[in-house]
Write a protein that holds these residues in place. Sequence first.
Motif, PDB file in Angstrom:
ATOM      1  N   TYR A 247       0.817  -1.218   0.000  1.00  0.00           N
ATOM      2  CA  TYR A 247       0.000   0.000   0.000  1.00  0.00           C
ATOM      3  C   TYR A 247       0.857   1.277   0.000  1.00  0.00           C
ATOM      4  CZ  TYR A 247       0.656  -1.412   4.886  1.00  0.00           C
ATOM      5  OH  TYR A 247       1.184  -1.867   6.060  1.00  0.00           O
ATOM      6  N   LEU A 248       2.165   1.123   0.125  1.00  0.00           N
ATOM      7  CA  LEU A 248       3.072   2.275   0.012  1.00  0.00           C
ATOM      8  C   LEU A 248       3.896   2.230  -1.276  1.00  0.00           C
ATOM      9  CD1 LEU A 248       4.455   2.601   3.677  1.00  0.00           C
ATOM     10  CD2 LEU A 248       2.802   4.104   2.536  1.00  0.00           C
ATOM     11  N   SER A 249       3.542   1.320  -2.175  1.00  0.00           N
ATOM     12  CA  SER A 249       4.335   1.146  -3.398  1.00  0.00           C
ATOM     13  C   SER A 249       4.391   2.420  -4.243  1.00  0.00           C
ATOM     14  CB  SER A 249       3.775  -0.009  -4.232  1.00  0.00           C
ATOM     15  OG  SER A 249       2.416   0.234  -4.577  1.00  0.00           O
TER      16      SER A 249
ATOM     17  N   VAL B 295      -5.864   7.857   4.148  1.00  0.00           N
ATOM     18  CA  VAL B 295      -5.162   7.039   5.144  1.00  0.00           C
ATOM     19  C   VAL B 295      -3.717   6.797   4.712  1.00  0.00           C
ATOM     20  CG1 VAL B 295      -5.068   4.770   6.259  1.00  0.00           C
ATOM     21  CG2 VAL B 295      -7.266   5.937   5.958  1.00  0.00           C
ATOM     22  N   ILE B 296      -3.534   6.508   3.421  1.00  0.00           N
ATOM     23  CA  ILE B 296      -2.181   6.265   2.906  1.00  0.00           C
ATOM     24  C   ILE B 296      -1.307   7.504   3.070  1.00  0.00           C
ATOM     25  CG2 ILE B 296      -0.846   5.851   0.802  1.00  0.00           C
ATOM     26  CD1 ILE B 296      -3.051   3.963  -0.097  1.00  0.00           C
ATOM     27  N   GLU B 297      -1.843   8.678   2.780  1.00  0.00           N
ATOM     28  CA  GLU B 297      -1.071   9.913   2.906  1.00  0.00           C
ATOM     29  C   GLU B 297      -0.722  10.201   4.359  1.00  0.00           C
ATOM     30  OE1 GLU B 297       0.354  11.718   0.590  1.00  0.00           O
ATOM     31  OE2 GLU B 297      -0.423  10.243  -0.851  1.00  0.00           O
ATOM     32  N   GLU B 298      -1.663   9.919   5.255  1.00  0.00           N
ATOM     33  CA  GLU B 298      -1.405  10.106   6.683  1.00  0.00           C
ATOM     34  C   GLU B 298      -0.295   9.174   7.153  1.00  0.00           C
ATOM     35  OE1 GLU B 298      -3.704   9.686  11.003  1.00  0.00           O
ATOM     36  OE2 GLU B 298      -4.836   9.555   9.127  1.00  0.00           O
ATOM     37  N   LEU B 299      -0.395   7.916   6.722  1.00  0.00           N
ATOM     38  CA  LEU B 299       0.647   6.951   7.078  1.00  0.00           C
ATOM     39  C   LEU B 299       1.976   7.351   6.465  1.00  0.00           C
ATOM     40  CD1 LEU B 299       1.699   4.243   8.141  1.00  0.00           C
ATOM     41  CD2 LEU B 299       0.763   3.161   6.078  1.00  0.00           C
ATOM     42  N   TRP B 300       1.984   7.816   5.203  1.00  0.00           N
ATOM     43  CA  TRP B 300       3.217   8.197   4.524  1.00  0.00           C
ATOM     44  C   TRP B 300       3.924   9.338   5.251  1.00  0.00           C
ATOM     45  CZ3 TRP B 300       7.313   7.361   2.082  1.00  0.00           C
ATOM     46  CH2 TRP B 300       8.022   8.382   1.452  1.00  0.00           C
ATOM     47  N   ASP B 301       3.184  10.305   5.757  1.00  0.00           N
ATOM     48  CA  ASP B 301       3.789  11.414   6.506  1.00  0.00           C
ATOM     49  C   ASP B 301       4.551  10.884   7.723  1.00  0.00           C
ATOM     50  OD1 ASP B 301       2.923  13.383   4.797  1.00  0.00           O
ATOM     51  OD2 ASP B 301       1.088  13.805   5.917  1.00  0.00           O
ATOM     52  N   PHE B 302       3.974   9.886   8.365  1.00  0.00           N
ATOM     53  CA  PHE B 302       4.623   9.293   9.530  1.00  0.00           C
ATOM     54  C   PHE B 302       5.854   8.487   9.119  1.00  0.00           C
ATOM     55  CE2 PHE B 302       4.700   6.014  12.997  1.00  0.00           C
ATOM     56  CZ  PHE B 302       5.005   6.889  14.035  1.00  0.00           C
ATOM     57  N   VAL B 303       5.700   7.684   8.060  1.00  0.00           N
ATOM     58  CA  VAL B 303       6.806   6.854   7.571  1.00  0.00           C
ATOM     59  C   VAL B 303       7.948   7.708   7.038  1.00  0.00           C
ATOM     60  CG1 VAL B 303       7.471   5.196   5.774  1.00  0.00           C
ATOM     61  CG2 VAL B 303       5.355   4.858   7.051  1.00  0.00           C
ATOM     62  N   LYS B 304       7.619   8.757   6.298  1.00  0.00           N
ATOM     63  CA  LYS B 304       8.636   9.625   5.696  1.00  0.00           C
ATOM     64  C   LYS B 304       9.561  10.205   6.757  1.00  0.00           C
ATOM     65  CE  LYS B 304       7.116  13.533   4.336  1.00  0.00           C
ATOM     66  NZ  LYS B 304       6.361  14.553   3.582  1.00  0.00           N
ATOM     67  N   ASN B 305       8.990  10.677   7.860  1.00  0.00           N
ATOM     68  CA  ASN B 305       9.809  11.251   8.934  1.00  0.00           C
ATOM     69  C   ASN B 305      10.735  10.209   9.558  1.00  0.00           C
ATOM     70  OD1 ASN B 305       8.650  13.813   8.646  1.00  0.00           O
ATOM     71  ND2 ASN B 305       6.985  13.340  10.062  1.00  0.00           N
TER      72      ASN B 305
ATOM     73  N   GLY C 194      -5.545  -5.009   2.814  1.00  0.00           N
ATOM     74  CA  GLY C 194      -6.136  -3.881   3.511  1.00  0.00           C
ATOM     75  C   GLY C 194      -6.751  -2.896   2.522  1.00  0.00           C
ATOM     76  N   ASP C 195      -7.944  -2.462   2.820  1.00  0.00           N
ATOM     77  CA  ASP C 195      -8.631  -1.506   1.944  1.00  0.00           C
ATOM     78  C   ASP C 195      -8.359  -0.101   2.465  1.00  0.00           C
ATOM     79  OD1 ASP C 195     -10.192  -0.331   0.072  1.00  0.00           O
ATOM     80  OD2 ASP C 195     -12.120  -0.857   1.019  1.00  0.00           O
ATOM     81  N   LEU C 196      -7.215   0.490   2.051  1.00  0.00           N
ATOM     82  CA  LEU C 196      -6.821   1.806   2.537  1.00  0.00           C
ATOM     83  C   LEU C 196      -7.150   2.862   1.496  1.00  0.00           C
ATOM     84  CD1 LEU C 196      -3.291   0.978   4.030  1.00  0.00           C
ATOM     85  CD2 LEU C 196      -5.508   0.927   5.172  1.00  0.00           C
ATOM     86  N   ASP C 197      -7.842   3.899   1.921  1.00  0.00           N
ATOM     87  CA  ASP C 197      -8.135   4.971   0.978  1.00  0.00           C
ATOM     88  C   ASP C 197      -6.946   5.925   0.918  1.00  0.00           C
ATOM     89  OD1 ASP C 197      -8.303   6.714   3.193  1.00  0.00           O
ATOM     90  OD2 ASP C 197     -10.458   6.349   3.388  1.00  0.00           O
ATOM     91  N   ASP C 198      -6.966   6.841  -0.033  1.00  0.00           N
ATOM     92  CA  ASP C 198      -5.833   7.744  -0.267  1.00  0.00           C
ATOM     93  C   ASP C 198      -5.500   8.592   0.961  1.00  0.00           C
ATOM     94  OD1 ASP C 198      -5.676   6.756  -2.794  1.00  0.00           O
ATOM     95  OD2 ASP C 198      -6.754   8.425  -3.739  1.00  0.00           O
TER      96      ASP C 198
ATOM     97  N   ARG D 270      14.234  -1.133   4.283  1.00  0.00           N
ATOM     98  CA  ARG D 270      13.077  -1.995   4.549  1.00  0.00           C
ATOM     99  C   ARG D 270      12.148  -1.302   5.534  1.00  0.00           C
ATOM    100  NH1 ARG D 270      12.220  -7.130   7.602  1.00  0.00           N
ATOM    101  NH2 ARG D 270      14.283  -6.853   8.492  1.00  0.00           N
ATOM    102  N   ILE D 271      10.871  -1.243   5.183  1.00  0.00           N
ATOM    103  CA  ILE D 271       9.860  -0.615   6.025  1.00  0.00           C
ATOM    104  C   ILE D 271       8.858  -1.668   6.479  1.00  0.00           C
ATOM    105  CG2 ILE D 271       7.928   1.024   6.092  1.00  0.00           C
ATOM    106  CD1 ILE D 271      10.512   2.458   6.084  1.00  0.00           C
ATOM    107  N   GLY D 272       8.561  -1.673   7.772  1.00  0.00           N
ATOM    108  CA  GLY D 272       7.530  -2.545   8.312  1.00  0.00           C
ATOM    109  C   GLY D 272       6.476  -1.717   9.024  1.00  0.00           C
TER     110      GLY D 272
END
Length: 287
Positions: free
Chosen positions: A37-39, A119-129, A113-117, A61-63
């Motif tokens: 979902y982060l591809s 949710v993905i952007e919110e998660l990406w902000d956390f992962v990016k940091n 997982g059925d993640l909408d855009d 590697r991201i988990g």
Amino acid sequence: MTGYSKLEKVSEKYKVYCEIKTLNSKGLDISVSIPYYLSSKEIRINQIISNYLKRGKVHLRIGVKFLVPISLNVDFAMAKSYFETLEGLRESLGIQNLLSLSDLLIFREIFRGDLDDEVIEELWDFVKNIIVETLEKLVEEREKEGEKLFVDINKMVLRLKKIVENINKLSLDLKEVIAKKIRENVEEILPNNIEMDVNQFETAVALIADKADIREEISRLNSHIDRMQELILKDEPVGTLLNFLTQEVHREFNTILSKSRMLEITNLALEGKYVNSQLKEQIQNIE
């Protein structure tokens, strides 16, 4: 330069870890392992890495573990295919135990997982940091290792400089050494009652000395070594330039060996090649 860094952070919704490994390489070779979902963020991850690292094989590697429920989609067609395949295998092997749901749960690709855009952007902000912090930690560790590496490399460069200085000193007496060897050889060959032709002798000495002249090679070696000393003091990626200079130094020592008419110069040139090969190995650890 080889390196390793790992960071794990938890928020109200996610538990994320980031692991980065680096190995020596001439260029920058990046590979990432991330949840599906982060591809869409893979290119952005590569860009972030390239802002911090310029050389090396880099594996990131991201988990992600979700701490709040998310909706799941079940791929029933795939689940049925797995079930039928396993059932056929059970029957062909004569296994008596019947299949259960737990036998299918090991196949994770059945569930998505059925993640909408949003949710993905919110998660990406956390992962990016977390990626940025992990890279900063990695760079910090590499800089500490680099300080130790600088000491070793500087010693090798200074040793090369001293070797070239000694070759230069010996080369100043090269013509006299050649003249002495020619005189001794001629005296062994000529009968005692025949005198040596002075003009021919001087011509022979001049010709051989010209072919054995290594002043240009010494000048270029000094230039390359001076450049090395400048580069290792710079606070920027210099590994590629240093690697190129070691190749040039190797070439000059080879030329000196091919021209050498003095055992002492030959031995020093061989020592120079050895030190330069050690230097080249260490430079592979530099960006």
